[in-house]
Write an enzyme that holds these catalytic residues in place. Structure first.
Site, short mmCIF file in Angstrom:
data_model
loop_
_atom_site.label_atom_id
_atom_site.label_comp_id
_atom_site.label_asym_id
_atom_site.label_seq_id
_atom_site.Cartn_x
_atom_site.Cartn_y
_atom_site.Cartn_z
N ARG A 78 0.84 -1.20 0.00
CA ARG A 78 0.00 0.00 0.00
C ARG A 78 0.87 1.25 0.00
O ARG A 78 1.81 1.36 0.78
CB ARG A 78 -0.94 0.01 1.21
CG ARG A 78 -1.94 -1.14 1.19
CD ARG A 78 -3.00 -0.96 2.26
NE ARG A 78 -3.91 -2.10 2.33
CZ ARG A 78 -4.97 -2.25 1.55
NH1 ARG A 78 -5.23 -1.33 0.63
NH2 ARG A 78 -5.75 -3.31 1.68
N THR A 138 -10.48 -5.17 -7.03
CA THR A 138 -10.81 -4.99 -5.62
C THR A 138 -11.93 -5.93 -5.22
O THR A 138 -12.87 -6.13 -5.99
CB THR A 138 -11.22 -3.55 -5.25
OG1 THR A 138 -11.73 -3.51 -3.91
CG2 THR A 138 -12.28 -3.01 -6.18
N ASP A 140 -13.91 -5.16 -3.02
CA ASP A 140 -15.00 -4.26 -2.62
C ASP A 140 -15.95 -3.92 -3.76
O ASP A 140 -17.05 -3.41 -3.53
CB ASP A 140 -14.42 -2.96 -2.06
CG ASP A 140 -13.68 -3.16 -0.76
OD1 ASP A 140 -14.03 -4.11 -0.02
OD2 ASP A 140 -12.74 -2.39 -0.48
N GLY A 183 -15.08 -4.30 3.77
CA GLY A 183 -15.82 -3.28 3.04
C GLY A 183 -15.92 -2.04 3.91
O GLY A 183 -16.86 -1.88 4.67
#
Length: 361
Positions: A78, A138, A140, A183
């Site tokens: 990240r 992703t 999500d 999420g």
């Protein structure tokens, strides 16, 4: 004729389908333009590797046998977008460093596989003059402009399997079981898995919940003769009181209370009010792991082939997407920085409500 050098990186959280996408790009590029005309440069650990020039030329054989492999062969890390233009204590100008690596590696283009943050940085580099193509990854499913992202369907399968297994233990012990699903901003994964797994109550960030409404839903089930309840909770969910607060205020209040998510608090509230034992299950990073589903393997391959087509045509500044079932692309500038949220009146929410599922509102 000079070989075309294509850089590939995977950034942000890992998910099933990254390797399938890498494979799709590579194999399609070799097929369309000839293996002798293409060089693929693997950039390690996402934008961190681009900043620090951690890259290597990849052998075509490395793209074989990875269709079914979870995670990413390139590694990921990240690198928050909000810090990309900030020079920190190490005095590194990250944007300049990424551009320098692009030039040192003699890249003709860069493919970035990632989610919202990855796409924002991809757009930044595109605006800086680099040839960039984004691929939407992703669990999500919250990237704007695409119906679906690769990794999402596999995560839905995994989360659904968790809920399936909770049904039998909840019924055996007459408990309320709350499963916390990844999420933080968008509730797509919790919504899909909640419906597929037969959850009785679904709690997502887009629909702030009233604890009393959830308690009433549990009591209704008890009165109807049901001895247990399954509650699917998105990790980013918050109640109607927290909904009145700004994000930083909400985070501060939770930090002071020693909590990070609402799930354990909700469990305690429901147990106290109903007298039924409530337990919390957090599958966590299991939702990111494992081999991609058949759906995600196909989607990832389609996305990879589309990216190869864009490279062949010299079309950059784009992100590959699926729109109305068709593989296409969007301008990075049109979708970067935007999030696709669940709308409270969307068909899937309405479907769940018609089944008697409570959203706590």
């Amino acid at each position: 004729m000079a070989k075309k050098r294509i850089g590939i990186l995977t950034s942000g959280g890992d998910c099933p389908g990254l390797n399938a996408t890498i494979r799709g790009v590579a194999k399609a590029c070799f097929e369309r333009m000839g293996e002798d005309s293409i060089e693929i440069v693997g950039i390690q650990n996402g934008y961190y590797g681009l900043i620090n020039n951690i890259a290597r030329d990849m052998n075509p054989m490395e793209f074989s046998g990875i269709l079914t492999q979870g995670g990413t062969i390139l590694g990921t890390k990240r690198q928050p977008f909000k810090m990309m233009s900030v020079i920190e204590e190490d005095n590194v100008d990250k944007v300049k460093a990424m551009k320098d690596t692009y030039k040192k590696q003699k890249l003709d283009c860069l493919l970035t596989l990632g989610g919202n943050g990855t796409h924002k940085t991809a757009n930044l580099l595109s605006e800086e003059g680099l040839n960039v193509i984004g691929l939407p990854k992703t669990i999500d499913n919250d990237i704007f402009g695409t119906d679906v992202t690769f990794g999402f369907h596999t995560a839905v399968d995994t989360a659904t399997d968790v809920i399936d297994k909770l049904h039998t233990t909840a019924a055996s012990h007459s408990r309320i079981l709350l499963v916390e699903i990844m999420g933080n901003k968008a509730g797509w994964l919790t919504l899909y898995a909640g419906i597929a797994g037969g959850a009785d109550i679904i709690v997502i960030p887009e629909i702030p919940y009233d604890p009393q409404k959830i308690i009433e839903a549990v009591n209704r089930r008890t009165k109807s003769g049901k001895s247990f309840s399954i509650i699917a909770v998105a990790e980013g969910a918050y109640d109607i009181n927290e909904a009145q607060l700004k994000k930083k205020e909400r985070a501060k209040r939770r930090a002071e209370a020693g909590i990070t998510t609402a799930t354990s608090v909700l469990a305690a509230e429901v147990q106290k009010a109903t007298g039924i034992e409530a337990r919390v299950c957090v599958p966590g990073h299991m939702l990111r792991g494992g081999s991609p589903s058949a759906y995600d393997r196909i989607l990832a391959t389609k996305f990879g082939v589309r990216a190869a087509s864009l490279i062949e045509k010299g079309i950059y500044g784009m992100s590959v997407a699926m729109v109305d079932g068709t593989i296409t692309e969007n301008k990075l500038s049109d979708i970067a920085g935007k999030t696709k949220f669940v709308t409270p009146d969307c068909q899937l929410v309405q479907t769940a409500r018609k089944l008697g599922v409570s959203f706590g509102d």
